[in-house]
Design an enzyme around this catalytic site. Structure first.
Site, PDB file in Angstrom:
ATOM      1  N   GLU A   7       0.819  -1.215   0.000  1.00 38.64           N
ATOM      2  CA  GLU A   7       0.000   0.000   0.000  1.00 38.64           C
ATOM      3  C   GLU A   7       0.848   1.258   0.000  1.00 38.64           C
ATOM      4  O   GLU A   7       0.472   2.279  -0.552  1.00 38.64           O
ATOM      5  CB  GLU A   7      -0.931   0.001   1.215  1.00 38.64           C
ATOM      6  CG  GLU A   7      -1.997   1.073   1.170  1.00 38.64           C
ATOM      7  CD  GLU A   7      -3.103   0.832   2.182  1.00 38.64           C
ATOM      8  OE1 GLU A   7      -3.565   1.808   2.770  1.00 38.64           O
ATOM      9  OE2 GLU A   7      -3.499  -0.339   2.393  1.00 38.64           O
ATOM     10  N   ASP A 103      -2.599  -3.097   3.106  1.00 41.23           N
ATOM     11  CA  ASP A 103      -3.017  -3.278   4.501  1.00 41.23           C
ATOM     12  C   ASP A 103      -4.160  -4.284   4.585  1.00 41.23           C
ATOM     13  O   ASP A 103      -5.083  -4.272   3.755  1.00 41.23           O
ATOM     14  CB  ASP A 103      -3.468  -1.954   5.113  1.00 41.23           C
ATOM     15  CG  ASP A 103      -2.281  -1.071   5.478  1.00 41.23           C
ATOM     16  OD1 ASP A 103      -1.130  -1.514   5.297  1.00 41.23           O
ATOM     17  OD2 ASP A 103      -2.504   0.061   5.943  1.00 41.23           O
ATOM     18  N   TYR A 300      -0.772  -4.362  13.786  1.00 40.30           N
ATOM     19  CA  TYR A 300      -1.688  -3.631  12.904  1.00 40.30           C
ATOM     20  C   TYR A 300      -2.720  -2.847  13.714  1.00 40.30           C
ATOM     21  O   TYR A 300      -3.439  -3.423  14.536  1.00 40.30           O
ATOM     22  CB  TYR A 300      -2.382  -4.616  11.973  1.00 40.30           C
ATOM     23  CG  TYR A 300      -3.239  -3.963  10.916  1.00 40.30           C
ATOM     24  CD1 TYR A 300      -2.668  -3.204   9.907  1.00 40.30           C
ATOM     25  CD2 TYR A 300      -4.620  -4.107  10.933  1.00 40.30           C
ATOM     26  CE1 TYR A 300      -3.447  -2.609   8.930  1.00 40.30           C
ATOM     27  CE2 TYR A 300      -5.411  -3.519   9.956  1.00 40.30           C
ATOM     28  CZ  TYR A 300      -4.823  -2.767   8.962  1.00 40.30           C
ATOM     29  OH  TYR A 300      -5.595  -2.176   8.005  1.00 40.30           O
TER      30      TYR A 300
END
Length: 713
Positions: A7, A103, A300
């Site tokens: 990303e 992501d 994350y």
């Protein structure tokens, strides 16, 4: 050869280092059998309305609703270079497989799929799904690549979200902007969020504080309070009655209570706590967390889970020890931890809770910017407290009788500090304003029928308090829980937006000047602007309803799980907009900030606020003020004159205006006269004529302006 698409460039570099793609090219990295490239956020986005039809360049009511049958996409000019690099790499003959490494969430899936689709690529795709940017996690992820088809429902959900936001944003914004002749930003999630902020603000404005009085017994080592009384005379009567009398203990209740350790952070609870303790906005917290994630220091961040999976027990034990090493020995000595409290596979969906990684070391903190440093420390403290022992205490309630009146006292004794010992240490290191309830202290040993003679008493005065303005902490909680009002406690949350999008919604409300932050650095509140209040006032329930939007968000989750058809969801959104355009009509007298001409024409004679022009009247923007000058005024109509903006301005600023050629219904002749405004505060404003020959001294001051306006009228 495999092409991996991340990303962001920073994430691509971390992946390339693990895969051995060390040769730097223009827009990508190359290794022996792998290419690693990246997007730059959304490389492909939905086209604007005028791409579908040139007539949509102009905003017109008759063109609404705009409902594309076939969606169109485009690449922004500033991102065409990177898109073309990706398209070229995808079409290379040596590339046989694509790996989506954006992501691991809804937006990441959409970013990749739109690029893949716009490039016309049909090569097989695998999905990298990881929750940490550590080298070990990346290697493990590539050993467990999954077929892209498993994430088709996630993509459909993301696509529906984007298209629904486009439809509501384009149509509702154009509808209200055209009707009220000014740009009014309306959004699927933004408008219900604004509505909640305005409703809270209105409740505070409408609140009327009432005094109350409490008689308090002053006893050896403690105090006991009577019931709150609304009438001061009654409280004073009780005060005099109890003064110097005896008080007897009628009941002593002691109950042992337990507070379990807190859960780990998901993104929303992290944002809330960082706002409450550190003063960070939701967007700042998200930015700091994303940076820490890319630096491989935390897992994350865009997650809605607060647990870890059972297979993480061993690795987390090492992270916990690193976190404990950040605290002084006197704090950790004797502190017991239990990792099993964090583990629950059934409560982890796409991503587990946010925790630090193995890279957590004391010297790491010192090298980070302050915001990231404080956030990482907050995450480390939460990992420690979440594994701690329960906090146990005994709470004693004592009831006393004095002159046949009931008095109550409560005390608290700590039995086992548990996890709160670490939390207390951490909070003492912060410069937090003391807003929390004062801690209760232990009561002296008391027994039933114990008697106290000649008690001393005092009277406490207080006032009822209004609801509190939203902070980002409390608003995020309200957004998360929207739509749960009629559901059981264990029901799945609906909520406005997602953990990943709520910060952006708040920032857009600020940017469009519908909401503003007020207060000091650590205690900022969210308050609507005049325009925000006005917009929320004219929006229909179907646009600003938090419950309806929460239902839509819940349906997106069902699409993500493959439990709802995307076509049905989009059909509902389209029908909703058709109904809105068909049924909504502009408010005849919009609130001040949405008046036809929002520029003030003068001060209100009743409250000194500003008077604005509406479709049928000139009115005070103060909602509580009743002052108005009606355009369809019989006094002026009989004289064949109009109450224009210029006339109203003169009446407000000067109290009078000289008008020529006034018509007399009796004589059918014209005459000149001064019109004097006489406002007595009633429902209607009165006017009278003044034929005084020769202008008075006061009128001399204003006659020039008045005559200029009269000549125009």
């Amino acid at each position: 050869m495999r092409l991996v698409i991340a990303e962001k460039p920073s994430v691509a570099q971390s992946i390339a280092a693990v895969l051995g793609a060390n040769s730097r090219k223009d827009g990508y990295m190359e290794g022996t059998d792998v290419l690693v490239s990246w997007c730059v956020g959304h490389l492909v986005e939905l086209s604007p309305a005028d791409v579908y039809d040139e007539r949509y360049v102009k905003w017109r009511f008759e063109d609404l609703p705009i409902l594309p049958e076939l969606w169109k996409y485009q690449v922004p000019k500033d991102k065409k270079k990177q898109f073309n690099i990706l398209k070229s790499l995808m079409s290379e003959a040596r590339v046989t497989e694509i790996v989506c490494a954006t992501d691991a969430g809804r937006e990441g899936e959409l970013i990749f799929r739109l690029v893949y689709r716009q490039a016309g690529c049909q090569k097989p795709v695998k999905r990298l799904w990881i929750s940490s940017m550590e080298d070990q996690a990346i290697s493990e992820g590539f050993r467990k690549l999954k077929p892209s088809q498993e994430y088709d429902p996630l993509y459909q959900s993301a696509l529906c979200r984007a298209q629904a936001d486009w439809l509501v944003g384009i149509n509702a914004t154009r509808l209200f902007s055209v009707l009220y002749r000014q740009t009014l930003n309306v959004g699927r999630v933004m408008s219900p969020t604004l509505s909640m902020i305005v409703d809270r603000w209105s409740a505070i404005q409408d609140f009327r504080s009432e005094p109350f009085y409490t008689v308090v017994l002053k006893l050896p080592g403690f105090e006991a309070a009577g019931e709150k009384l609304k009438i001061k005379a009654e409280a004073e009567k009780l005060l005099n009655k109890c003064q110097g009398k005896s008080a007897t203990v009628t009941e002593v209740r002691t109950q042992e209570k337990t507070e379990k350790p807190p859960k780990l952070y998901d993104l929303t609870t992290l944002q809330r706590e960082a706002n409450r303790l550190l003063g960070y906005t939701a967007q700042q917290t998200l930015d700091y967390a994303q940076s820490l994630y890319e630096k491989k220091l935390i897992t994350y961040p865009r997650t809605d889970s607060r647990y870890l999976t059972t297979d993480m027990a061993q690795s987390t034990a090492g992270v916990l020890q690193s976190a404990l090493s950040l605290l002084p020995e006197n704090v950790t000595k004797g502190y017991s931890t239990d990792l099993k409290l964090l583990l629950d596979d059934s409560k982890v969906s796409d991503h587990h809770a946010i925790i630090p990684t193995h890279a957590l070391k004391e010297n790491i903190l010192e090298r980070l910017p302050k915001g990231e440093q404080e956030l990482l420390k907050l995450l480390a403290i939460r990992l420690i407290t979440a594994t701690g022992e329960a906090h146990r205490y005994s709470e004693t309630t004592v009831i006393l009788d004095c002159c046949d009146q009931r008095f109550t006292s409560k005390g608290k004794t700590i039995l086992q500090p548990g996890w709160k010992s670490v939390e207390e240490y951490y909070r003492n290191t912060l410069a937090i304003r003391k807003t929390e309830k004062k801690a209760e202290t232990p009561l002296p040993r008391l027994e039933k029928d114990q008697r106290f003679d000649s008690v001393s008493v005092r009277l406490e005065e207080g006032k009822t308090t209004p609801p509190k303005l939203f902070t980002e902490d409390t608003l995020l909680s309200a957004m998360e829980n929207a739509g749960l009002e009629d559901l059981p406690e264990d029901a799945e949350r609906k909520g406005l937006g997602t953990p990943a999008t709520r910060a952006g919604i708040l920032e857009k409300l600020i940017k469009t000047e519908l909401v503003e932050r007020r207060g000091d650095k650590k205690l900022k509140t969210l308050q609507p602007t005049h325009k925000g209040v006005a917009l929320a006032t004219i929006l229909p329930e179907q646009i600003k309803s938090p419950q309806m939007t929460a239902e839509w968000e819940d349906k997106l989750k069902h699409i993500e799980k493959g439990q709802l058809s995307p076509e049905l969801f989009m059909a509902e959104i389209s029908q909703h907009l058709k109904d809105l355009v068909r049924t909504y009509r502009a408010v005849s007298e919009p609130p001040g900030e949405l008046a036809l001409n929002p520029e003030s024409i003068g001060p209100c004679p009743r409250c000194q606020d500003q008077v604005l022009e509406g479709e049928r009247r000139f009115f005070c923007q103060n909602k509580t003020c009743t002052f108005a000058l009606w355009k369809d005024n019989r006094f002026f109509k009989d004289k064949k004159k109009a109450l224009t903006r210029e006339v109203a301005a003169s009446l407000l600023q000067e109290g009078s205006i000289l008008m020529k050629n006034l018509y007399s219904p009796k004589t059918h002749k014209a005459y000149d006269a001064w019109i004097i405004m006489e406002d007595t505060g009633g429902k209607y404003v009165n006017f009278r004529l003044d034929f005084t020959s020769g202008e008075t001294k006061d009128k001399d001051k204003t006659s020039t302006k008045s005559k200029e306006r009269m000549e125009k009228s």
